[in-house]
Motif scaffolding. Structure first.
Motif, PDB file in Angstrom:
ATOM      1  N   LYS A   1       0.877  -1.291   0.087  1.00 33.26           N
ATOM      2  CA  LYS A   1       0.023  -0.230   0.017  1.00 33.26           C
ATOM      3  C   LYS A   1       0.894   1.151  -0.002  1.00 33.26           C
ATOM      4  CE  LYS A   1      -3.777   2.408   2.657  1.00 33.26           C
ATOM      5  NZ  LYS A   1      -4.515   2.439   3.776  1.00 33.26           N
ATOM      6  N   GLU A   2       1.966   1.359   0.774  1.00 42.46           N
ATOM      7  CA  GLU A   2       2.838   2.742   0.854  1.00 42.46           C
ATOM      8  C   GLU A   2       3.339   2.621  -0.430  1.00 42.46           C
ATOM      9  OE1 GLU A   2       5.276   2.035   4.069  1.00 42.46           O
ATOM     10  OE2 GLU A   2       3.720   2.152   5.693  1.00 42.46           O
ATOM     11  N   HIS A   3       4.016   1.420  -0.977  1.00 46.57           N
ATOM     12  CA  HIS A   3       4.513   1.651  -2.350  1.00 46.57           C
ATOM     13  C   HIS A   3       3.611   1.969  -3.340  1.00 46.57           C
ATOM     14  CE1 HIS A   3       7.406   0.227  -5.439  1.00 46.57           C
ATOM     15  NE2 HIS A   3       6.246  -0.413  -6.199  1.00 46.57           N
ATOM     16  N   VAL A   4       2.477   1.776  -3.297  1.00 41.38           N
ATOM     17  CA  VAL A   4       1.261   2.262  -4.421  1.00 41.38           C
ATOM     18  C   VAL A   4       1.289   3.746  -4.268  1.00 41.38           C
ATOM     19  CG1 VAL A   4      -0.735   1.912  -5.272  1.00 41.38           C
ATOM     20  CG2 VAL A   4       0.303  -0.076  -5.004  1.00 41.38           C
ATOM     21  N   LEU A   5       0.847   4.178  -3.170  1.00 46.56           N
ATOM     22  CA  LEU A   5       0.836   5.535  -2.638  1.00 46.56           C
ATOM     23  C   LEU A   5       2.062   6.397  -3.241  1.00 46.56           C
ATOM     24  CD1 LEU A   5      -1.093   5.100   0.711  1.00 46.56           C
ATOM     25  CD2 LEU A   5      -2.020   5.798  -1.605  1.00 46.56           C
ATOM     26  N   LEU A   6       3.302   5.768  -2.896  1.00 52.95           N
ATOM     27  CA  LEU A   6       4.353   6.786  -3.341  1.00 52.95           C
ATOM     28  C   LEU A   6       4.426   6.827  -4.762  1.00 52.95           C
ATOM     29  CD1 LEU A   6       7.089   7.939  -2.351  1.00 52.95           C
ATOM     30  CD2 LEU A   6       8.131   5.707  -2.535  1.00 52.95           C
ATOM     31  N   LEU A   7       4.151   5.636  -5.645  1.00 50.05           N
ATOM     32  CA  LEU A   7       3.956   5.720  -6.949  1.00 50.05           C
ATOM     33  C   LEU A   7       3.025   6.613  -7.338  1.00 50.05           C
ATOM     34  CD1 LEU A   7       4.531   1.830  -7.902  1.00 50.05           C
ATOM     35  CD2 LEU A   7       6.116   3.859  -8.156  1.00 50.05           C
ATOM     36  N   ASN A   8       1.662   6.378  -6.749  1.00 47.16           N
ATOM     37  CA  ASN A   8       0.775   7.411  -7.079  1.00 47.16           C
ATOM     38  C   ASN A   8       1.377   8.960  -7.171  1.00 47.16           C
ATOM     39  OD1 ASN A   8      -1.684   8.852  -7.733  1.00 47.16           O
ATOM     40  ND2 ASN A   8      -2.649   8.150  -5.752  1.00 47.16           N
ATOM     41  N   GLU A   9       1.927   9.203  -6.047  1.00 47.53           N
ATOM     42  CA  GLU A   9       2.452  10.739  -6.050  1.00 47.53           C
ATOM     43  C   GLU A   9       3.568  11.050  -6.956  1.00 47.53           C
ATOM     44  OE1 GLU A   9       2.344  14.492  -3.994  1.00 47.53           O
ATOM     45  OE2 GLU A   9       1.069  12.701  -3.813  1.00 47.53           O
ATOM     46  N   GLN A  10       4.202   9.913  -7.323  1.00 45.83           N
ATOM     47  CA  GLN A  10       5.367  10.298  -8.425  1.00 45.83           C
ATOM     48  C   GLN A  10       4.528  10.307  -9.763  1.00 45.83           C
ATOM     49  OE1 GLN A  10       8.044   6.996  -8.190  1.00 45.83           O
ATOM     50  NE2 GLN A  10       8.896   7.642  -6.193  1.00 45.83           N
ATOM     51  N   ALA A  11       3.555   9.592  -9.961  1.00 45.10           N
ATOM     52  CA  ALA A  11       3.124   9.828 -11.188  1.00 45.10           C
ATOM     53  C   ALA A  11       2.336  11.041 -11.436  1.00 45.10           C
ATOM     54  CB  ALA A  11       2.024   8.311 -11.459  1.00 45.10           C
ATOM     55  N   ARG A  12       1.725  11.536 -10.296  1.00 42.53           N
ATOM     56  CA  ARG A  12       1.038  12.865 -10.352  1.00 42.53           C
ATOM     57  C   ARG A  12       2.125  13.994 -10.605  1.00 42.53           C
ATOM     58  NH1 ARG A  12      -3.819  13.726  -9.614  1.00 42.53           N
ATOM     59  NH2 ARG A  12      -4.122  11.590  -8.644  1.00 42.53           N
ATOM     60  N   LYS A  13       3.185  13.884 -10.100  1.00 42.35           N
ATOM     61  CA  LYS A  13       4.258  15.035 -10.234  1.00 42.35           C
ATOM     62  C   LYS A  13       5.296  14.654 -11.397  1.00 42.35           C
ATOM     63  CE  LYS A  13       3.744  16.269  -5.284  1.00 42.35           C
ATOM     64  NZ  LYS A  13       4.626  16.366  -3.873  1.00 42.35           N
ATOM     65  N   ALA A  14       5.404  13.701 -11.929  1.00 40.62           N
ATOM     66  CA  ALA A  14       6.286  13.428 -13.044  1.00 40.62           C
ATOM     67  C   ALA A  14       6.384  14.582 -13.981  1.00 40.62           C
ATOM     68  CB  ALA A  14       5.989  11.988 -13.508  1.00 40.62           C
ATOM     69  N   GLY A  15       7.607  14.730 -14.508  1.00 37.80           N
ATOM     70  CA  GLY A  15       7.651  15.947 -15.401  1.00 37.80           C
ATOM     71  C   GLY A  15       8.120  15.354 -16.627  1.00 37.80           C
ATOM     72  N   PHE A  16       7.004  14.939 -17.383  1.00 37.59           N
ATOM     73  CA  PHE A  16       7.117  14.342 -18.851  1.00 37.59           C
ATOM     74  C   PHE A  16       7.193  15.787 -19.670  1.00 37.59           C
ATOM     75  CE2 PHE A  16       5.517  10.666 -16.641  1.00 37.59           C
ATOM     76  CZ  PHE A  16       6.375   9.894 -17.400  1.00 37.59           C
ATOM     77  N   GLY A  17       8.541  16.337 -20.069  1.00 34.94           N
ATOM     78  CA  GLY A  17       8.255  17.487 -20.977  1.00 34.94           C
ATOM     79  C   GLY A  17       8.959  17.291 -22.246  1.00 34.94           C
ATOM     80  N   PHE A  18       9.007  18.374 -23.195  1.00 35.86           N
ATOM     81  CA  PHE A  18       9.763  18.431 -24.320  1.00 35.86           C
ATOM     82  C   PHE A  18      11.191  18.430 -23.994  1.00 35.86           C
ATOM     83  CE2 PHE A  18       9.977  21.075 -28.429  1.00 35.86           C
ATOM     84  CZ  PHE A  18      10.476  20.141 -29.051  1.00 35.86           C
ATOM     85  N   GLU A  19      11.836  17.210 -24.412  1.00 38.36           N
ATOM     86  CA  GLU A  19      13.293  17.099 -23.984  1.00 38.36           C
ATOM     87  C   GLU A  19      14.188  17.823 -24.762  1.00 38.36           C
ATOM     88  OE1 GLU A  19      14.233  12.904 -24.243  1.00 38.36           O
ATOM     89  OE2 GLU A  19      12.453  12.353 -23.214  1.00 38.36           O
ATOM     90  N   PRO A  20      15.134  18.524 -23.993  1.00 36.77           N
ATOM     91  CA  PRO A  20      16.116  19.578 -24.775  1.00 36.77           C
ATOM     92  C   PRO A  20      16.820  19.022 -26.174  1.00 36.77           C
ATOM     93  CG  PRO A  20      16.519  19.651 -22.348  1.00 36.77           C
ATOM     94  CD  PRO A  20      15.628  18.307 -22.695  1.00 36.77           C
ATOM     95  N   GLU A  21      17.316  17.738 -26.143  1.00 32.86           N
ATOM     96  CA  GLU A  21      17.876  17.517 -27.184  1.00 32.86           C
ATOM     97  C   GLU A  21      16.934  17.222 -28.393  1.00 32.86           C
ATOM     98  OE1 GLU A  21      21.243  16.404 -28.038  1.00 32.86           O
ATOM     99  OE2 GLU A  21      21.352  18.019 -26.570  1.00 32.86           O
ATOM    100  N   ASP A  22      15.664  16.744 -28.117  1.00 35.49           N
ATOM    101  CA  ASP A  22      14.443  16.666 -29.135  1.00 35.49           C
ATOM    102  C   ASP A  22      14.356  18.014 -29.680  1.00 35.49           C
ATOM    103  OD1 ASP A  22      14.302  14.147 -28.585  1.00 35.49           O
ATOM    104  OD2 ASP A  22      12.336  14.199 -27.547  1.00 35.49           O
TER     105      ASP A  22
END
Length: 705
Positions: free
Chosen positions: A172-193
């Motif tokens: 449960k703690e592992h999933v809640l941590l992943l939940n928080e990471q998924a919500r805050k994950a920075g998927f952006g336009f990569e500089p090399e791209d």
């Protein structure tokens, strides 16, 4: 939450793919060769076979990162796959210890399943061969989709009822941590791209100004997206060409300019940047893919319209998912039938969706079996971009003109190998579009290619390039003005390879309508065509037959074709023994034209063609072939006298075949059949002395157009 992803629209908004893959009109996904799975199931169908909590297994099996090269969004893809892997312990615990789950848990897991499907589609489209440059230029939007997927995972985990499902505290703690990471994950336009995209845009800007980009910058871009070989570059061009064709079907055509610019960019890179051509290896791969979907493994009855029972020239699919020929189903609807002919189900819409995959299979089947069908353009516009006169964008125009100038320099000043490579690239570029051909002609390449015909090393590619350019009226005039006829006929007669000779025959076909008299005056032009009909390959025979037919449009060539008494027996032998229906049709067209004059009529009757023509008329499946059959028999009857008519009257099957042409044949076949029926009836009723004058004058019926 809980809604199915739309199967008919792409993850990034394209109209026909879930990003690029083709859908049939029932919105069932049909995978490309990269996405097909054993047993014929589409990737979408295969995913749906997994219970919703465990869709990540499909993701791991179908996409093994980093073994699949990605042209962009490498970090975003790595993080997204890492997220799915970190969820495995949680999903395994659910699978192993819980046989029944409450509805909220099933809702959460179902949403995870759909999210994993979206991620799988996105990764496979991102890794698809041939679409690397396009994906790079869409990398900002792709990054947005990764962000959407990550947020969807977080949303699905938010509603999972941990209080109602017995999972370990650690999980449960592992999933809640992943939940928080998924919500805050920075998927952006990569500089090399971003750097790579800017390099491409810079190159396009230089093309707009008709300035060649820096070759080092182009090499860096190609290396970045993983395009290392000529064949891979060519695959990119072919993909973009197909996308432009599909985009023409859209009313807005918003992406035509963008796609045309990218195609111009990659076409330039294919010619200038790639040092070696590995097209043989590419052709082997493509042929192996095509053999897997070869029509020989399919039932040809599936290619016939359920209404007309004829091979479909423009297959379209209606609401029920059944496919019909466009003309047949439109007649059905116009008769007041608002239901599916096969199922009887009433339709809520009569919208017709072109079945492009089936159309291609029918074309392959017809080509393999020598069947001639006049395929028509489908959709709201002509998707064949080779017929487009406009370049599509300013950058595409500039790229083509800069490339034409580069190729001229290579043909003029290069070594033997470089000249051959230049002729090969002209061969490809001249096939791309009307605009490409006009640019090459304006660059002065036609005279240089004529000179290249004299070199055995460059002859085949130069002949093929001239064939493509001969479709341009200005090119045809240049060929004649620069004494090209003599050179082309020389290749036709003594070409090093049979391919060069068949290309030369096709060039004469395109020149024949305007310059048929001049061609006929060239020594050995017609005799070389006849020799190629006799001894050449299938394609050589085809090209030579149509060239002879066009030359016969000029009356002075009738005598030249008949000289030596070879051509008529040769054509009759094709009628008797050839299995290729298109060759039979072409031979009938020539014989029908020759029969319009007394010399040709006598030669044809001497070879005993009457019973052969009657048999073909009753057995052939080609409407055009039957039209030429009727034209031939009518000309022989009008010009050959009572003996010919008496012979035809005795044929038991002829009248039935002629009457069928009145209702089932082409408009010209119907008119000619009507005239021939009157000739036969006049003779049968004893009005033979005047049967010639009782029909409408010959020229109204027997001229083959």
């Amino acid at each position: 939450m809980g809604q199915q992803p739309t199967k008919g629209t792409g993850l990034l908004g394209t109209s026909r793919t879930k990003f690029f893959h083709v859908y049939d009109p029932k919105h069932k996904r049909v995978g490309s060769p990269d996405t097909n799975v054993p047993g014929g199931s589409s990737m979408f169908e295969r995913c749906s076979l997994y219970p919703s909590p465990f869709a990540h297994h499909s993701l791991q099996r179908r996409f093994k990162f980093p073994h699949r090269f990605l042209p962009c969004n490498k970090r975003n893809a790595r993080n997204a796959i890492r997220l799915t892997r970190l969820l495995q312990p949680f999903l395994h615990e659910i699978r192993d210890h819980h046989s029944g789950l409450p509805d909220p848990a099933m809702l959460s897991l179902s949403e995870l399943h759909l999210t994993f499907q979206k991620l799988l589609f996105l990764l496979e489209d991102l890794a698809r061969g041939g679409a690397k440059l396009y994906m790079l230029m869409e990398s900002d939007r792709v990054a947005t989709q990764f962000r959407v997927v990550s947020r969807s995972v977080a949303t699905a985990l938010d509603v999972f009822p941990f209080g109602s499902v017995d999972v370990s505290e650690e999980t449960k703690e592992h999933v809640l941590l992943l939940n928080e990471q998924a919500r805050k994950a920075g998927f952006g336009f990569e500089p090399e791209d971003k750097r790579a995209v800017m390099s491409v845009l810079s190159g396009l800007t230089r093309f707009e100004n008709r300035v060649a980009p820096d070759e080092g910058d182009l090499k860096w871009v190609l290396e970045y997206i993983g395009v290392k070989k000529w064949s891979e570059c060519n695959k990119e061009v072919k993909f973009l060409e197909g996308e432009i064709g599909f985009e023409w079907l859209n009313e807005g055509k918003r992406k035509v300019g963008f796609l045309s610019s990218l195609m111009g960019f990659m076409s330039y890179c294919r010619c200038v940047v790639m040092e070696d051509v590995d097209c043989e290896e590419s052709n082997k791969r493509e042929s192996s893919v095509e053999s897997e979907m070869s029509p020989s493994f399919l039932n040809s009855d599936d290619f016939r319209c359920p209404i007309s029972l004829e091979l479909m020239s423009d297959p379209v699919t209606i609401e029920t998912g059944h496919t019909y020929d466009r003309s047949s189903i439109l007649k059905w609807f116009k008769s007041g039938n608002a239901m599916c002919p096969k199922t009887g189900k009433r339709l809520s819409t009569t919208e017709l969706v072109p079945n492009l995959v089936l159309r291609r299979l029918i074309q392959q089947y017809c080509y393999a079996n020598g069947i001639s069908i006049p395929f028509v353009d489908s959709g709201r516009g002509n998707r064949d971009i080779t017929r487009r006169v406009e370049p599509g964008s300013v950058a595409a125009e500039g790229a083509t003109r800069v490339l034409a100038s580069f190729l001229k320099g290579r043909i003029e000043n290069g070594s033997g190998e470089e000249k051959n490579r230049g002729a090969f690239e002209i061969r490809l570029l001249s096939k791309a579009s009307v605009f490409s051909r006009s640019c090459l002609v304006e660059a002065g390449l036609v005279p240089l290619l004529l000179l290249s015909l004299r070199d055995s090393l460059t002859q085949e590619n130069a002949a093929a390039a001239l064939l493509n350019l001969s479709k341009c009226a200005k090119s045809r005039s240049v060929m004649v003005e620069k004494w090209g006829l003599e050179v082309i006929v020389g290749v036709l007669r003594n070409g090093v390879k049979i391919e060069a000779r068949q290309h030369a025959a096709a060039v004469l076909f395109y020149l024949g309508a305007e310059y048929g008299s001049l061609i006929g005056e060239e020594p050995e032009a017609i005799s070389s065509l006849i020799r190629l009909v006799k001894d050449g390959s299938y394609r050589s025979k085809k090209n030579s037959l149509v060239a002879l037919f066009v030359l016969l449009k000029h009356p002075e060539n009738h005598r030249r074709v008949l000289e030596g008494g070879v051509v008529v027996p040769l054509l009759v032998d094709i009628l008797k023994g050839c299995e290729k229906e298109d060759l039979i049709t072409d031979s009938l067209a020539i014989l029908a034209t020759l029969a319009e004059r007394s010399e040709g009529m006598l030669a044809i009757l001497h070879c005993g063609v009457l019973h052969v023509a009657v048999e073909i008329l009753s057995c052939s499946t080609s409407r055009v072939g039957k039209e030429h059959c009727v034209a031939l028999l009518l000309s022989l009857s009008l010009n050959g006298g009572e003996d010919v008519v008496a012979h035809l009257v005795k044929s038991p099957s002829l009248m039935g075949s002629l009457y069928s042409q009145l209702s089932e044949g082409t408009s010209r076949a119907s008119k000619k059949a009507s005239a021939l029926i009157r000739v036969l009836q006049d003779f049968y009723e004893g009005r033979s002395p005047g049967f010639k004058t009782s029909v409408i004058p010959q020229e109204q019926f027997i001229h083959v157009r």
